[in-house]
Design an enzyme around this catalytic site. Structure first.
Site, PDB file in Angstrom:
ATOM      1  N   ARG A 259      47.748  32.009  38.869  1.00  0.00           N
ATOM      2  CA  ARG A 259      47.540  32.808  37.656  1.00  0.00           C
ATOM      3  C   ARG A 259      47.727  34.289  37.946  1.00  0.00           C
ATOM      4  O   ARG A 259      47.643  34.732  39.092  1.00  0.00           O
ATOM      5  CB  ARG A 259      46.134  32.593  37.079  1.00  0.00           C
TER       6      ARG A 259
ATOM      7  N   GLY B 297      46.518  37.001  45.971  1.00  0.00           N
ATOM      8  CA  GLY B 297      45.793  37.404  44.768  1.00  0.00           C
ATOM      9  C   GLY B 297      46.293  36.716  43.505  1.00  0.00           C
ATOM     10  O   GLY B 297      45.981  37.135  42.394  1.00  0.00           O
TER      11      GLY B 297
ATOM     12  N   GLU C 100      38.875  42.516  35.270  1.00  0.00           N
ATOM     13  CA  GLU C 100      38.698  42.204  36.695  1.00  0.00           C
ATOM     14  C   GLU C 100      37.235  42.353  37.117  1.00  0.00           C
ATOM     15  O   GLU C 100      36.570  43.326  36.755  1.00  0.00           O
ATOM     16  CB  GLU C 100      39.586  43.145  37.518  1.00  0.00           C
TER      17      GLU C 100
ATOM     18  N   ASP D 114      34.184  38.257  35.348  1.00  0.00           N
ATOM     19  CA  ASP D 114      33.826  36.843  35.081  1.00  0.00           C
ATOM     20  C   ASP D 114      32.417  36.502  35.577  1.00  0.00           C
ATOM     21  O   ASP D 114      31.636  35.887  34.854  1.00  0.00           O
ATOM     22  CB  ASP D 114      34.885  35.850  35.608  1.00  0.00           C
TER      23      ASP D 114
ATOM     24  N   ASP E  95      39.737  31.790  37.746  1.00  0.00           N
ATOM     25  CA  ASP E  95      40.958  31.246  38.353  1.00  0.00           C
ATOM     26  C   ASP E  95      41.089  29.737  38.101  1.00  0.00           C
ATOM     27  O   ASP E  95      42.149  29.238  37.729  1.00  0.00           O
ATOM     28  CB  ASP E  95      40.974  31.519  39.860  1.00  0.00           C
TER      29      ASP E  95
HETATM   30  C1  GLA Z   1      38.905  36.448  42.341  1.00  0.00           C
HETATM   31  C2  GLA Z   1      37.848  35.455  41.869  1.00  0.00           C
HETATM   32  C3  GLA Z   1      37.714  35.488  40.350  1.00  0.00           C
HETATM   33  C4  GLA Z   1      37.514  36.903  39.829  1.00  0.00           C
HETATM   34  C5  GLA Z   1      38.562  37.834  40.428  1.00  0.00           C
HETATM   35  C6  GLA Z   1      38.316  39.272  40.081  1.00  0.00           C
HETATM   36  O1  GLA Z   1      40.169  36.055  41.901  1.00  0.00           O
HETATM   37  O2  GLA Z   1      38.191  34.151  42.274  1.00  0.00           O
HETATM   38  O3  GLA Z   1      36.656  34.652  39.946  1.00  0.00           O
HETATM   39  O4  GLA Z   1      36.217  37.345  40.082  1.00  0.00           O
HETATM   40  O5  GLA Z   1      38.608  37.749  41.843  1.00  0.00           O
HETATM   41  O6  GLA Z   1      38.473  39.466  38.713  1.00  0.00           O
END
Ligand code: GLA
Length: 388
Positions: free
Chosen positions: A29, A126, A35, A38, A174
């Protein structure tokens, strides 16, 4: 995508001398905005990308189950009888084992299988390579067991695997988008109600460009859990259950309380990012659904500044990429995407300028940092599925 499936099938057939019976796929994704919101019960706005983890599997002729990772060029025996336990040191197969264990604990009755795993989601970049592995594994467990999980439950059990087996205290974004993404749509997710709102993002005049900085600068590995703790502390200081429940005026009037803390204002800045980011995310989703690319782009740029100055999760190479992108004609907005400390940026651009923008970013990034970026455009892709 078809070629990744074909290749994975072929590798399976070569290893096991027969065609696979089951094939599943789950995407990585990109988060457009929202950011580190969540796990604060806030809003995120990701979309699935056209990069997938594919698993081809077939019945095992013994009582043993095995998984082979093409990317790692390594195989591993996994347990499907509910007897697995998290290991002390985390390796790639723990994501698979943890997910299988949670599927079994939630009612999937598995029979012994052999599987080949193959992914074109950049590992550790990422873009949620680990969530795509977990969700592809859970989807495999569903087809092997003939047991469908509710998709939200499926995302949650993958998240639990990541917490327990990968020891990463991630939020739900994610796994959720990998499991529930829809082609042609980004997803505004309220992480409190867990009710997703699909926002069409299929206008051919705009494109989503992902630029991988090809750097990762975590210092201790505890940066993510540290941020989580700082957010929890900020919520406590504000007297709210989660930062989602706070607003900026409230944070401003509580500033004297934060100033007394020995952290030099760290928790104040973390809270400021999360509170403002939640608002930006909801506005950006509105702007995108109204095709107001300029406003969405501006909010993306503001999000980046907030991550850089208040949440302190960007690194100089990523700041350079955003700086380069934001100066280019045809770029509406650009920001870092994902957990931070390297990885990728996401930019919203005019699609007919994609070639020039790609070339200019690649050239200037290399001049300024000496590093070659990996750049690709993606449309909003389909969430996890099994190929029958
Ligand atoms: C990682 C985590 C997500 C979220 C992002 C930051 O990808 O797995 O749950 O916290 O960082 O937005």
């Amino acid at each position: 995508m078809n070629s990744l499936i074909k290749q994975t099938k072929k590798i399976f057939t070569e290893r096991f001398g027969k065609e696979p019976e089951w094939i599943t796929a789950a995407p990585g994704r990109v988060n457009l905005i929202g950011e580190h919101t969540d796990y604060n019960d806030g809003f995120v706005f990701p979309m699935a990308i056209e990069r997938y983890t594919v698993i081809a599997a077939g019945k095992s002729s013994s009582a043993e189950s095995t998984v082979f990772s093409v990317n790692q060029n390594a195989g591993k025996t996994v347990f499907i009888d509910g007897s697995a336990k998290p290991a002390d040191t985390v390796t790639w197969s723990d994501y698979v084992q943890g997910t299988l264990q949670n599927c079994v604990e939630n009612g999937a009755k598995l029979q012994p299988f052999n599987a080949v795993i193959n992914s074109n989601v950049p590992l550790g970049g990422g873009l949620s390579s680990s969530a795509s592995l977990e969700v592809a594994t859970a989807t495999l467990a569903e087809v092997i067991a003939g047991h469908r999980f509710d998709p939200v439950q499926k995302a949650l059990l993958c998240q639990k695997a990541e917490h327990e087996y990968a020891k990463m205290p991630c939020g739900i974004m994610d796994q959720f988008i990998s499991a529930l993404g829809q082609k042609g749509c980004a997803m505004l997710l309220d992480c409190r109600s867990r009710v997703p709102k699909m926002v069409p993002l299929d206008d051919p005049s705009v494109a989503v460009l992902i630029v991988n900085s090809n750097v990762k600068h975590e210092l201790t590995g505890s940066e993510y859990p540290d941020r989580r703790r700082q957010c929890e502390k900020a919520a406590k200081l504000l007297g709210v259950p989660f930062l989602r429940d706070a607003a900026m005026p409230q944070l401003e009037s509580a500033k004297p309380v934060f100033d007394k803390e020995p952290d030099g204002g760290v928790c104040y800045r973390r809270a400021k990012h999360v509170i403002t980011e939640n608002d930006r995310t909801v506005f950006a989703a509105e702007a995108l659904s109204g095709k107001d690319w300029k406003t969405a782009g501006r909010l993306m740029c503001e999000s980046h500044i907030s991550m850089r100055d208040d949440f302190e999760i960007t690194v100089s190479e990523i700041d350079t990429l955003v700086d380069i992108a934001c100066r280019l004609d045809g770029v509406f907005g650009s920001r870092m995407t994902g957990g931070g400390f390297g990885g990728c940026t996401v930019s919203l651009i005019e699609s007919d300028k994609e070639a020039e923008i790609t070339a200019a970013i690649g050239r200037e990034y290399e001049t300024r940092t000496g590093i070659k970026a990996t750049i690709f455009a993606t449309t909003a892709a389909q969430g996890a599925y099994s190929v029958s």
